[in-house]
Design a protein around this motif. Sequence first.
Motif, PDB file in Angstrom:
ATOM      1  N   THR A  40       0.768  -1.218   0.252  1.00 36.69           N
ATOM      2  CA  THR A  40       0.016  -0.026   0.102  1.00 36.69           C
ATOM      3  C   THR A  40       0.968   1.155  -0.024  1.00 36.69           C
ATOM      4  O   THR A  40       0.452   2.146  -0.827  1.00 36.69           O
ATOM      5  CB  THR A  40      -0.939  -0.049   1.172  1.00 36.69           C
ATOM      6  OG1 THR A  40      -1.874  -1.250   1.054  1.00 36.69           O
ATOM      7  CG2 THR A  40      -1.870   1.193   1.333  1.00 36.69           C
ATOM      8  N   ARG A  44       0.899   4.233  -2.880  1.00 39.85           N
ATOM      9  CA  ARG A  44       0.489   5.588  -2.467  1.00 39.85           C
ATOM     10  C   ARG A  44       1.698   6.427  -2.838  1.00 39.85           C
ATOM     11  O   ARG A  44       1.288   7.425  -3.676  1.00 39.85           O
ATOM     12  CB  ARG A  44       0.341   5.736  -0.830  1.00 39.85           C
ATOM     13  CG  ARG A  44      -0.985   5.438  -0.499  1.00 39.85           C
ATOM     14  CD  ARG A  44      -0.886   5.551   0.838  1.00 39.85           C
ATOM     15  NE  ARG A  44      -2.486   5.587   1.558  1.00 39.85           N
ATOM     16  CZ  ARG A  44      -2.705   5.415   2.627  1.00 39.85           C
ATOM     17  NH1 ARG A  44      -1.992   5.337   3.588  1.00 39.85           N
ATOM     18  NH2 ARG A  44      -3.859   5.214   2.912  1.00 39.85           N
ATOM     19  N   GLN A  45       2.909   6.060  -2.939  1.00 45.09           N
ATOM     20  CA  GLN A  45       3.839   6.826  -3.354  1.00 45.09           C
ATOM     21  C   GLN A  45       4.084   6.944  -4.788  1.00 45.09           C
ATOM     22  O   GLN A  45       4.567   8.095  -5.302  1.00 45.09           O
ATOM     23  CB  GLN A  45       5.222   6.422  -2.459  1.00 45.09           C
ATOM     24  CG  GLN A  45       5.344   6.576  -1.186  1.00 45.09           C
ATOM     25  CD  GLN A  45       5.475   8.222  -0.778  1.00 45.09           C
ATOM     26  OE1 GLN A  45       6.087   8.906  -1.306  1.00 45.09           O
ATOM     27  NE2 GLN A  45       4.432   8.539   0.078  1.00 45.09           N
ATOM     28  N   GLU A  48       1.428   9.400  -5.967  1.00 48.42           N
ATOM     29  CA  GLU A  48       2.007  10.766  -5.641  1.00 48.42           C
ATOM     30  C   GLU A  48       2.811  11.163  -6.732  1.00 48.42           C
ATOM     31  O   GLU A  48       2.940  12.289  -7.189  1.00 48.42           O
ATOM     32  CB  GLU A  48       2.360  10.876  -4.253  1.00 48.42           C
ATOM     33  CG  GLU A  48       2.977  12.192  -3.893  1.00 48.42           C
ATOM     34  CD  GLU A  48       3.387  12.345  -2.416  1.00 48.42           C
ATOM     35  OE1 GLU A  48       4.378  13.108  -2.105  1.00 48.42           O
ATOM     36  OE2 GLU A  48       2.581  11.904  -1.604  1.00 48.42           O
ATOM     37  N   THR A 107      -8.374   1.823   0.259  1.00 46.78           N
ATOM     38  CA  THR A 107      -7.563   2.978   0.523  1.00 46.78           C
ATOM     39  C   THR A 107      -6.948   3.422  -0.600  1.00 46.78           C
ATOM     40  O   THR A 107      -6.841   4.742  -0.589  1.00 46.78           O
ATOM     41  CB  THR A 107      -6.298   1.998   1.180  1.00 46.78           C
ATOM     42  OG1 THR A 107      -6.788   1.454   2.435  1.00 46.78           O
ATOM     43  CG2 THR A 107      -5.415   3.100   1.813  1.00 46.78           C
ATOM     44  N   LEU A 108      -6.619   2.785  -1.709  1.00 43.51           N
ATOM     45  CA  LEU A 108      -6.379   3.498  -2.795  1.00 43.51           C
ATOM     46  C   LEU A 108      -7.358   4.356  -3.526  1.00 43.51           C
ATOM     47  O   LEU A 108      -7.198   5.160  -4.043  1.00 43.51           O
ATOM     48  CB  LEU A 108      -5.860   2.093  -3.638  1.00 43.51           C
ATOM     49  CG  LEU A 108      -5.273   2.540  -5.354  1.00 43.51           C
ATOM     50  CD1 LEU A 108      -4.140   3.409  -4.826  1.00 43.51           C
ATOM     51  CD2 LEU A 108      -4.948   1.162  -5.918  1.00 43.51           C
ATOM     52  N   ASP A 111      -7.237   7.684  -1.923  1.00 44.02           N
ATOM     53  CA  ASP A 111      -6.194   8.511  -2.355  1.00 44.02           C
ATOM     54  C   ASP A 111      -6.197   8.980  -3.776  1.00 44.02           C
ATOM     55  O   ASP A 111      -6.024  10.063  -4.199  1.00 44.02           O
ATOM     56  CB  ASP A 111      -4.841   7.656  -2.213  1.00 44.02           C
ATOM     57  CG  ASP A 111      -4.423   7.160  -0.988  1.00 44.02           C
ATOM     58  OD1 ASP A 111      -4.806   8.000   0.001  1.00 44.02           O
ATOM     59  OD2 ASP A 111      -3.679   6.317  -0.669  1.00 44.02           O
TER      60      ASP A 111
END
Length: 184
Positions: A40, A44-45, A48, A107-108, A111
């Motif tokens: 995860t 996430r990174q 970004e 979660t994704l 984001d």
Amino acid sequence: MEAAARVIARRGVRGLRVEELAAEAGVSTALIYYHFKDRTGILRQTLEFINDRAERYTTERDPDAPPPTAREELEQTLLLELQDTVEVRENSTAWGELRASAVFDETLREDLARATRIWVQEVAGLLGAVQPMSSAVALAGAAERLTALLEGLSMRWLSGSLPLTHARTLLTEAVDTEVARLGP
């Protein structure tokens, strides 16, 4: 992060293996886990990173060129998401893979929704510079339509079902339509 974007673009989120990512980046799997903790964290990174990279290639301008009009800036910013470069292809493909995986990963999904909201707000700001008397609601709606269309055109182009020149023409026509809708 470049390696993660490449692997996701090539294999998809479900095909992302930390071992392959480490090999692509030329580092150990332990180092990947040290920096990102888990899968995860990697996703996430990477999200970004691709957002930051897209911002860079859609806002870079020739310093010797005259400043664009508000309308030119809007159109250029959107059209730069449809250019046949390795960086844009990789970014757009990875974005599409992350978006598809967000259907199953809450979660994704959060984001991605946040990143999409920021993108829509940026486009609404560009539209507002073109048509400053438009309401915030109208600008947000136009920005939502343009960004959604751009994502769809990008996926069609990348999958080979739409020539790049035609995708760019369709997007330019959509910008014309949205600006006219907002205008006096």
